[in-house]
Structure formats: structure tokens, C-alpha cells
Scaffold this active site. Structure first.
Site, short mmCIF file in Angstrom:
data_model
loop_
_atom_site.label_atom_id
_atom_site.label_comp_id
_atom_site.label_asym_id
_atom_site.label_seq_id
_atom_site.Cartn_x
_atom_site.Cartn_y
_atom_site.Cartn_z
N CYS A 80 -7.43 -9.13 -20.08
CA CYS A 80 -7.08 -7.72 -20.33
C CYS A 80 -6.24 -7.61 -21.61
O CYS A 80 -5.21 -8.27 -21.73
CB CYS A 80 -6.28 -7.18 -19.14
SG CYS A 80 -5.70 -5.49 -19.44
N CYS A 91 -0.47 -6.26 -13.69
CA CYS A 91 -0.92 -7.62 -13.37
C CYS A 91 0.14 -8.62 -13.83
O CYS A 91 0.61 -8.53 -14.95
CB CYS A 91 -2.24 -7.94 -14.08
SG CYS A 91 -3.67 -7.05 -13.43
N GLN A 263 -7.24 -0.78 2.70
CA GLN A 263 -7.14 -1.95 1.83
C GLN A 263 -7.88 -1.70 0.52
O GLN A 263 -8.98 -1.13 0.52
CB GLN A 263 -7.74 -3.18 2.53
CG GLN A 263 -6.91 -3.68 3.70
CD GLN A 263 -5.62 -4.37 3.26
OE1 GLN A 263 -5.39 -4.62 2.08
NE2 GLN A 263 -4.76 -4.65 4.23
N TYR A 292 1.20 -0.45 14.15
CA TYR A 292 1.07 -0.05 12.74
C TYR A 292 -0.43 0.05 12.43
O TYR A 292 -0.96 -0.59 11.53
CB TYR A 292 1.75 -1.04 11.79
CG TYR A 292 3.17 -1.40 12.16
CD1 TYR A 292 4.23 -0.62 11.72
CD2 TYR A 292 3.44 -2.51 12.97
CE1 TYR A 292 5.55 -0.95 12.06
CE2 TYR A 292 4.74 -2.84 13.32
CZ TYR A 292 5.79 -2.06 12.86
OH TYR A 292 7.08 -2.39 13.20
N GLU A 313 0.92 4.32 15.55
CA GLU A 313 0.99 4.60 14.11
C GLU A 313 1.90 5.81 13.94
O GLU A 313 1.80 6.78 14.69
CB GLU A 313 -0.43 4.88 13.59
CG GLU A 313 -0.55 5.62 12.29
CD GLU A 313 0.05 4.91 11.07
OE1 GLU A 313 -0.20 3.70 10.90
OE2 GLU A 313 0.75 5.58 10.30
N ASP A 356 0.74 -5.17 12.02
CA ASP A 356 0.38 -5.05 10.60
C ASP A 356 1.35 -4.09 9.93
O ASP A 356 0.99 -2.99 9.50
CB ASP A 356 -1.07 -4.55 10.48
CG ASP A 356 -1.57 -4.52 9.04
OD1 ASP A 356 -0.88 -5.06 8.16
OD2 ASP A 356 -2.65 -3.93 8.81
N CYS A 389 1.82 -8.18 4.18
CA CYS A 389 1.60 -8.06 2.73
C CYS A 389 2.83 -8.52 1.95
O CYS A 389 2.78 -8.53 0.72
CB CYS A 389 1.21 -6.63 2.35
SG CYS A 389 2.45 -5.41 2.78
C1 LIG Z 1 -0.10 -2.07 6.16
S1 LIG Z 1 -0.58 -0.52 6.84
C2 LIG Z 1 -1.73 -1.10 8.03
C3 LIG Z 1 -2.71 -0.09 8.55
C4 LIG Z 1 -3.89 -0.64 9.36
N1 LIG Z 1 -3.49 -1.68 10.31
C5 LIG Z 1 -4.99 -1.13 8.45
O1 LIG Z 1 -5.21 -2.33 8.36
O2 LIG Z 1 -5.67 -0.29 7.84
C6 LIG Z 1 0.85 -0.10 7.76
C7 LIG Z 1 0.77 1.17 8.55
O3 LIG Z 1 1.98 1.31 9.30
C8 LIG Z 1 2.37 2.66 9.31
N2 LIG Z 1 3.81 2.64 9.58
C9 LIG Z 1 4.83 2.41 8.73
N3 LIG Z 1 6.00 2.35 9.39
C10 LIG Z 1 5.71 2.54 10.70
C11 LIG Z 1 6.49 2.57 11.89
N4 LIG Z 1 7.82 2.37 11.87
N5 LIG Z 1 5.87 2.77 13.06
C12 LIG Z 1 4.53 2.98 13.10
N6 LIG Z 1 3.74 2.95 12.01
C13 LIG Z 1 4.31 2.74 10.83
C14 LIG Z 1 1.95 3.21 7.98
O4 LIG Z 1 1.79 4.60 8.04
C15 LIG Z 1 0.63 2.45 7.74
O5 LIG Z 1 -0.45 3.20 8.25
#
Ligand SMILES: C[S@@+](CC[C@H](N)C(=O)[O-])C[C@H]1O[C@@H](n2cnc3c(N)ncnc32)[C@H](O)[C@@H]1O
Length: 434
Positions: A80, A91, A263, A292, A313, A356, A389
Site C-alpha cells: 500500500c 495497517c 465480522q 453477547y 445481547e 463472545d 478479539c
Molecule cells: C464481538 S460482538 C459478537 C456478536 C456475535 N456473537 C457475532 O459473532 O456476530 C459482541 C456483542 O456483544 C454486545 N455487547 C456488548 N456488551 C454487552 C453486554 N454487557 N451484554 C450483552 N451484550 C453486550 C455487542 O452489542 C455485540 O453485539
């Protein structure tokens, strides 16, 4: 050269440094007169001339390698033209061969588990991979969502590292060809501070404007592209076309608000679903918690085997999308709640759990509650798959898990974000019966 005495004495100076190991955050560690120097654009084993970019007067400095005096074998010419010291901050590893990037990411995960997770070298020798797993498609052209910053003249670009400035670019090489074809940098965006370009895996295209209230669709933009006003805490609103895009994973089609979580690598959702399904080995009749849960990805993948799936969620918009995405699966229940608060309520025990969390991790209270079957639940789960992550947050949560008598049974490391320092992990936890 004498040791610094006041604030910022070394900023702007060039130092010759021997580069030590990679660290979390996209830089390597060097030492200068007893202080740590976090050096970007370098590789372990190199000798470089580095420009000090920050010196807060404390124990560490930040610097950019501006001249490579002795190059490491993994160094390549960045593909790049916008990568490099003082340029685009998106990056971190454009100067690193992709195989070496994957080794660096695995090394960072290992270092975090050792330093923050309390794991011993021997445990990590048995569990931690030496190289992150590669996803199909190569190191460029993978990003299905790119967030551009917009300057006062309405030009879209990207931020340099640790800066609010907007660097004009003509294209981003890690974006998919479909995102590049949206040509966000070629269009003027008056009145907004950010534009996210989205090109989903099934060909839906949208741009998300921030702030979006009162924004108009730019005349120069392809009329087939949806224009969406970012929702913040509420639902994104269409300025033109649909506010949601379709995605495909786990043999299902998913509707996701264009500014919602999905993702960004086209192979990531299926890779993680496969890893979690293999790790949990869900049996018919089992109760799964998908904590989550976002728009329901893991629940949708595991529900056809499990007896029952409970999704938790906190985001109202994601919950609405999840309910819609999973409405053909009668044994799935979606709760809108923060996981920590939901865990304090009485709820039927889980046999297996998917965790997650966002970058901050689950935290000690959630880990304790999930792993000990607290809250009057009849039993603790037999296995937990933790998708992470941020390896630092994962390491801290694994330390908590071990303190409650759980062991790390498996660790997988995925290169979901080539060219950047970001890395995804999946950790499998089991009660330690030894
Ligand atoms: C890394 S994403 C994972 C989403 C899903 N598992 C996926 O793979 O598409 C984390 C998710 O947790 C939610 N989140 C963040 N803090 C939270 C909490 N304290 N309780 C419940 N959900 C939460 C966010 O809104 C988001 O949708």
C-alpha cells in the site's frame, strides 16, 4: 546522550535502536537508556533509525522506524502506498510478509497469556500455536466494511496512527474490490464526519453516514447503493434504500443493520462458527447459552443440533435483528439484557456456553457466574467456547477461569485481520478435574 529530565524531551529526535520482541498493539519493543520504546514499522531483530513520536516523560516512548539499518528476513515492501511512518494508521504490518504476520500474532497471544494470564511456558508450549491460522483469500482485498473519516471540506480519508487528522487516500488495498468500487474517497461528503462503506458477502452495498441526521445522498454516488444514517443507540435509518444488508454464514442468510456488528472478513463468520461447533460438540437436547450474541450467529448455527439456545445481547437493534434472523428456530430465545445483569436473574442452567464479548472482555464477575453456576442454577456448564478479539482481555478472563478451577483445553488463533495487528482467538474451557 543524557537521560530525559522533563516532559517530551525526546520527541522529534532520531535514535538508533535494536528491535526486540513484538508487543500487543502493532509495535515492537526496544530499549533506550533504560526506557522502553514502542517502535512501529519495525520487526524483531532489526537495527533501525527511529523517529521519536511521543515522549510523555514516563517509562516509555513511542517511535516510528524511519530507516532500516539491518532488515529482518520477514520484511517486504509495503503493497500500500499509504502505509508507513506518519501515514495511514489503519495497517500496522504492511511491511511484514503475511506468514511472518501470522507468527507475530501468535507470539503476541502467547506473551499476553503468559504475562496477564499467568500461564507457564510449558503450558503454552503444549497449547499455544506458533502461527495464527490463515483465512482464504490472501492478505489484501478482504475487508467488507471500511470506516473513512471525513475532513472539513467533505473529503474522505483515513486517520494516521494516534491522530485525528484525515489523510487523503484514493483507495484502501485491504478493502474488498466491491468496497473499493464504492469509491468513497472519490465522492464529496459535506456535513458528515464519517462514512462507512459496506459491501456484504451477498452483494448488498451501503454507505453509513455519521452523523446521519438530515444528511442527503451524494449525487455522485451509484444510485444502487443504499445510504444509511448511523443509528448510534437507535436503529440506523435509510436515507435511500434499505438500512439492513444481508450476509451469508452457517448456511443461513442474516439481516444486519448496516452499522451493526458483523465480522469484516468474508470467511470469518464461518471460520468461527466451525471452530465453536467443533469445540463444543453440542449434543441433542443440550441447552446452549450464546452470550453477547449479536444478530444470533452462533445460536443459528448451534440450534439445529441443540435442544434449546438462549441468546443474550444488550443492543436493542441487534436483538431485533436476531429475533428476525432466528424466527424459524422455535427453541431459540433472545433476551435483550447486559450479560452481567441477566446472569443475576434465575435462569435454567447451560450445558455449554459461547462467550463472545466486546474488546473489554467478559470480566471477573461474568466469568465467575458462568463458570460456577452461581445464581442458584443446578449445575455449571461442561464446556465453554470463548471467542476473543483482544488477547489481553482474553488472558485476564482466563486467569479468572483458572482461579475458579477451570482449565484451558484448547486455544486457536486466527488471522481474521491481515496487515493489521488485530487477532482473533478461540479458547475452550473445561472444569479442571486433574
Ligand atoms: C464481538 S460482538 C459478537 C456478536 C456475535 N456473537 C457475532 O459473532 O456476530 C459482541 C456483542 O456483544 C454486545 N455487547 C456488548 N456488551 C454487552 C453486554 N454487557 N451484554 C450483552 N451484550 C453486550 C455487542 O452489542 C455485540 O453485539
Amino acid at each position: 546522550m543524557t537521560a530525559p529530565t522533563g516532559a517530551d524531551p525526546l520527541a522529534g529526535r532520531e535514535l538508533e535502536l535494536d528491535i526486540g520482541p513484538v508487543a500487543h498493539g502493532g509495535h515492537c519493543v526496544a530499549r533506550y537508556e533504560g526506557r522502553v520504546v514502542f517502535v512501529r514499522h519495525a520487526l524483531p531483530g532489526e537495527r533501525v533509525r527511529a523517529l521519536v513520536t511521543e515522549d510523555g516523560g514516563g517509562s516509555y516512548l513511542r517511535a516510528d522506524a524511519v530507516e532500516i539499518l539491518t532488515a529482518a528476513p520477514g520484511r517486504v515492501t509495503p503493497p500500500c502506498p499509504f502505509a508507513g511512518p506518519g501515514r495511514c494508521g489503519g495497517c500496522d504490518f504492511q511491511h511484514v510478509a503475511p506468514t511472518e504476520q501470522r507468527a507475530l500474532k501468535a507470539a503476541v497471544v502467547r506473551e499476553q497469556l503468559q504475562r496477564l494470564g499467568g500461564f507457564a511456558e510449558a503450558e503454552l508450549d503444549a497449547l499455544a500455536p506458533a502461527v495464527a491460522e490463515e483465512l482464504p483469500g490472501g492478505a489484501l482485498g478482504w475487508r467488507t466494511r471500511v470506516r473513512y473519516a471525513v475532513d472539513a471540506e467533505g473529503r474522505a480519508g483515513l486517520h494516521p496512527h494516534r491522530s485525528d487528522a484525515v489523510l487523503p487516500i484514493d483507495r484502501c488495498l485491504i478493502a474488498t474490490p466491491e468496497v473499493q468500487a464504492l469509491d468513497v474517497p472519490g465522492v464529496r461528503w459535506p456535513g458528515v464526519s464519517g462514512v462507512e462503506a459496506v459491501a456484504s458477502g451477498v452483494g448488498d452495498r451501503a454507505v453509513v453516514l455519521t452523523p446521519g441526521r438530515g444528511a442527503a445522498a451524494p449525487a455522485a454516488l451509484d444510485p444502487a447503493v443504499a445510504v444509511v444514517a448511523a443509528g448510534g443507540r437507535g436503529a440506523a435509518k435509510p436515507v435511500r434504500g434499505h438500512a439492513r444488508v444481508r450476509e451469508r454464514a452457517a448456511d443461513r442468510t442474516w439481516l444486519v443493520h448496516a452499522d451493526g456488528f458483523w465480522q469484516v472478513h468474508p470467511a470469518a463468520a464461518d471460520t468461527l462458527v466451525g471452530a465453536v461447533a467443533d469445540a463444543l460438540g453440542v449434543r441433542p437436547g443440550e441447552h446452549v447459552w450464546d452470550l453477547y450474541g449479536g444478530v444470533g450467529l452462533f445460536a443459528g448455527a448451534l440450534a439445529p443440533v441443540a435442544g434449546r439456545v438462549t441468546v443474550v445481547e444488550s443492543g436493542a437493534v441487534a436483538v431485533a435483528d436476531a429475533r428476525r434472523n432466528l424466527r424459524d428456530l422455535p427453541d431459540v430465545t433472545v433476551h435483550q439484557a447486559r450479560v452481567d445483569q441477566w446472569l443475576r436473574r434465575p435462569s435454567p442452567a447451560a450445558d455449554v456456553v459461547v462467550l463472545d464479548p466486546p474488546r473489554s472482555g467478559a470480566g471477573p464477575e461474568v466469568m465467575r457466574s458462568v463458570l460456577t453456576g452461581a445464581g442458584g442454577r443446578r449445575h455449571a456448564p461442561r464446556r465453554v467456547a470463548y471467542v476473543a478479539c483482544d488477547p489481553a482481555a482474553l488472558a485476564r478472563d482466563l486467569r479468572t477461569a483458572r482461579s475458579h478451577g477451570w482449565r484451558l483445553a484448547e486455544l486457536r488463533v486466527f488471522d481474521l485481520f491481515p496487515m493489521t495487528h488485530h487477532v482473533e482467538c478461540m479458547a475452550v474451557l473445561e472444569p479442571d478435574t486433574a
